[in-house]
Design an enzyme around this catalytic site. Structure first.
Site, PDB file in Angstrom:
ATOM      1  N   HIS A   1      73.093  77.456  67.682  1.00 18.72           N
ATOM      2  CA  HIS A   1      72.932  78.814  67.154  1.00 18.72           C
ATOM      3  C   HIS A   1      72.026  79.660  68.038  1.00 18.72           C
ATOM      4  CE1 HIS A   1      69.495  76.697  65.100  1.00 18.72           C
ATOM      5  NE2 HIS A   1      68.855  77.819  65.379  1.00 18.72           N
TER       6      HIS A   1
ATOM      7  N   GLU B   1      66.889  82.548  55.628  1.00 14.23           N
ATOM      8  CA  GLU B   1      67.840  82.620  56.733  1.00 14.23           C
ATOM      9  C   GLU B   1      69.270  82.671  56.239  1.00 14.23           C
ATOM     10  OE1 GLU B   1      67.154  78.519  58.477  1.00 14.23           O
ATOM     11  OE2 GLU B   1      69.285  78.514  58.085  1.00 14.23           O
TER      12      GLU B   1
ATOM     13  N   GLN C   1      72.186  82.806  63.608  1.00 10.05           N
ATOM     14  CA  GLN C   1      71.216  82.528  62.544  1.00 10.05           C
ATOM     15  C   GLN C   1      70.305  83.747  62.410  1.00 10.05           C
ATOM     16  OE1 GLN C   1      67.832  79.973  63.488  1.00 10.05           O
ATOM     17  NE2 GLN C   1      68.275  78.758  61.665  1.00 10.05           N
TER      18      GLN C   1
ATOM     19  N   HIS D   1      65.178  82.707  69.456  1.00  2.00           N
ATOM     20  CA  HIS D   1      65.349  81.413  70.129  1.00  2.00           C
ATOM     21  C   HIS D   1      66.822  81.087  70.301  1.00  2.00           C
ATOM     22  CE1 HIS D   1      65.379  80.202  65.804  1.00  2.00           C
ATOM     23  NE2 HIS D   1      66.274  79.322  66.197  1.00  2.00           N
TER      24      HIS D   1
ATOM     25  N   GLU E   1      65.462  75.283  70.917  1.00  2.00           N
ATOM     26  CA  GLU E   1      65.508  74.340  69.794  1.00  2.00           C
ATOM     27  C   GLU E   1      66.591  73.309  70.083  1.00  2.00           C
ATOM     28  OE1 GLU E   1      66.132  76.397  66.087  1.00  2.00           O
ATOM     29  OE2 GLU E   1      66.682  74.572  65.006  1.00  2.00           O
TER      30      GLU E   1
HETATM   31  C1  MC0 Z   1      56.103  83.131  71.612  1.00  3.74           C
HETATM   32  N1  MC0 Z   1      56.354  83.299  72.923  1.00  3.74           N
HETATM   33  C2  MC0 Z   1      57.663  83.347  73.103  1.00  3.74           C
HETATM   34  C3  MC0 Z   1      58.225  83.216  71.806  1.00  3.74           C
HETATM   35  N2  MC0 Z   1      57.234  83.076  70.919  1.00  3.74           N
HETATM   36  N3  MC0 Z   1      58.411  83.477  74.200  1.00  3.74           N
HETATM   37  C4  MC0 Z   1      59.760  83.496  74.035  1.00  3.74           C
HETATM   38  N4  MC0 Z   1      60.374  83.392  72.822  1.00  3.74           N
HETATM   39  C5  MC0 Z   1      59.645  83.248  71.703  1.00  3.74           C
HETATM   40  N5  MC0 Z   1      60.232  83.142  70.534  1.00  3.74           N
HETATM   41  C6  MC0 Z   1      55.365  83.457  73.991  1.00  3.74           C
HETATM   42  C7  MC0 Z   1      54.474  84.653  73.739  1.00  3.74           C
HETATM   43  O1  MC0 Z   1      55.044  85.827  74.264  1.00  3.74           O
HETATM   44  C8  MC0 Z   1      53.200  84.270  74.420  1.00  3.74           C
HETATM   45  O2  MC0 Z   1      53.288  84.556  75.798  1.00  3.74           O
HETATM   46  C9  MC0 Z   1      53.126  82.768  74.231  1.00  3.74           C
HETATM   47  O3  MC0 Z   1      54.495  82.330  73.986  1.00  3.74           O
HETATM   48  C10 MC0 Z   1      52.270  82.382  73.034  1.00  3.74           C
HETATM   49  O4  MC0 Z   1      52.782  83.118  71.931  1.00  3.74           O
HETATM   50  P1  MC0 Z   1      51.997  83.471  70.616  1.00  3.74           P
HETATM   51  O5  MC0 Z   1      52.513  84.776  70.126  1.00  3.74           O
HETATM   52  O6  MC0 Z   1      50.516  83.285  70.811  1.00  3.74           O
HETATM   53  O7  MC0 Z   1      52.537  82.405  69.619  1.00  3.74           O
HETATM   54  P2  MC0 Z   1      52.084  80.921  69.322  1.00  3.74           P
HETATM   55  O8  MC0 Z   1      51.561  80.261  70.555  1.00  3.74           O
HETATM   56  O9  MC0 Z   1      51.220  80.938  68.109  1.00  3.74           O
HETATM   57  O10 MC0 Z   1      53.500  80.296  68.924  1.00  3.74           O
HETATM   58  C11 MC0 Z   1      54.518  80.139  69.850  1.00  3.74           C
HETATM   59  C12 MC0 Z   1      55.296  78.852  69.467  1.00  3.74           C
HETATM   60  C13 MC0 Z   1      55.769  79.067  68.006  1.00  3.74           C
HETATM   61  C14 MC0 Z   1      56.479  78.715  70.422  1.00  3.74           C
HETATM   62  C15 MC0 Z   1      54.385  77.638  69.592  1.00  3.74           C
HETATM   63  O11 MC0 Z   1      56.660  80.182  67.946  1.00  3.74           O
HETATM   64  C16 MC0 Z   1      56.472  77.866  67.428  1.00  3.74           C
HETATM   65  O12 MC0 Z   1      55.845  76.891  66.986  1.00  3.74           O
HETATM   66  N6  MC0 Z   1      57.830  77.888  67.339  1.00  3.74           N
HETATM   67  C17 MC0 Z   1      58.611  76.779  66.773  1.00  3.74           C
HETATM   68  C18 MC0 Z   1      58.933  77.030  65.323  1.00  3.74           C
HETATM   69  C19 MC0 Z   1      59.801  78.270  65.062  1.00  3.74           C
HETATM   70  O13 MC0 Z   1      60.140  78.995  65.992  1.00  3.74           O
HETATM   71  N7  MC0 Z   1      60.062  78.511  63.754  1.00  3.74           N
HETATM   72  C20 MC0 Z   1      60.920  79.642  63.346  1.00  3.74           C
HETATM   73  C21 MC0 Z   1      62.341  79.282  63.402  1.00  3.74           C
HETATM   74  P3  MC0 Z   1      52.144  85.354  76.572  1.00  3.74           P
HETATM   75  O14 MC0 Z   1      52.661  85.455  77.970  1.00  3.74           O
HETATM   76  O15 MC0 Z   1      52.013  86.660  75.842  1.00  3.74           O
HETATM   77  O16 MC0 Z   1      50.928  84.469  76.445  1.00  3.74           O
HETATM   78  S1  MC0 Z   1      62.678  77.865  62.385  1.00  3.74           S
HETATM   79  C22 MC0 Z   1      64.348  77.665  62.466  1.00  3.74           C
HETATM   80  O17 MC0 Z   1      65.011  78.416  63.102  1.00  3.74           O
HETATM   81  C23 MC0 Z   1      64.930  76.505  61.660  1.00  3.74           C
HETATM   82  C24 MC0 Z   1      64.830  76.825  60.211  1.00  3.74           C
HETATM   83  C25 MC0 Z   1      66.370  76.174  62.053  1.00  3.74           C
HETATM   84  O18 MC0 Z   1      66.832  76.564  63.132  1.00  3.74           O
HETATM   85  O19 MC0 Z   1      67.059  75.483  61.298  1.00  3.74           O
END
Ligand code: MC0
Length: 146
Positions: free
Chosen positions: A7, A43, A60, A84, A134
């Protein structure tokens, strides 16, 4: 082995309004909706096509249900848009370990619950050329045609 795009995850402010845009503009229908308390989101999965490995490809749509969720923080910082990309695999555990072995940060020690009973993990966007990535293994009952 990654075999398909599972997705594209798109963050939106209003899930119902965005679902209606995808229906009216492209004719995509919602296959499934759910709330994920752990991730703090609501979602909708819009099925685009089935695939031979037992999964399918979806758009999604993701709406935050609390300000401190990943999607809530991302929307506050970036607004709506692609959040993502998810690749499908029959073996999320094995593929996550293989990717970890190549020096990419895998965000979860063990895969967690994803949409429709899938098992998911994420790779850090800073290790993937700016793309939050992912990995997904579909639940057996999500097999198209079953
Ligand atoms: C953050 N950054 C990204 C980003 N999110 N870059 C590209 N795409 C994204 N989505 C970048 C920021 O711009 C920043 O870069 C750096 O990463 C740190 O970002 P932050 O704003 O300080 O955020 P953090 O570090 O608190 O979190 C980022 C992290 C988080 C990837 C660890 O988003 C995470 O844990 N994601 C995994 C869970 C998730 O996405 N859940 C929602 C969908 P700079 O250069 O400014 O430092 S769950 C889902 O979809 C499930 C239900 C499913 O598919 O079934």
């Amino acid at each position: 082995m990654l075999t398909r795009i599972d997705h594209i995850g798109i963050a939106c402010f209003d899930l119902d309004e965005t679902v209606e845009f995808y229906r009216a503009t492209y004719g995509f229908e919602v296959l499934h909706t759910e709330a994920n308390e752990e991730q703090g989101l609501r979602e909708a999965m819009l099925r685009i096509n089935g695939a031979s490995d037992g999964g399918a490809s979806y758009v999604q749509l993701l709406e935050s249900t609390r300000d401190d969720s990943v999607i809530g923080k991302w929307l506050a910082k970036n607004g709506e848009g692609v959040h993502h990309i998810a690749f499908g695999t029959e073996d999320v555990d094995g593929d996550a370990e293989a990717v970890r072995g190549k020096g990419v940060r895998v965000l979860y020690d063990e895969p967690r619950r994803g949409s429709m009973g899938s098992r998911i993990t994420f790779l850090h966007p800073k290790d993937c050329h700016g793309v939050l990535t992912e990995l997904v293994t579909a639940a057996p009952q999500a097999t198209p045609g079953h």
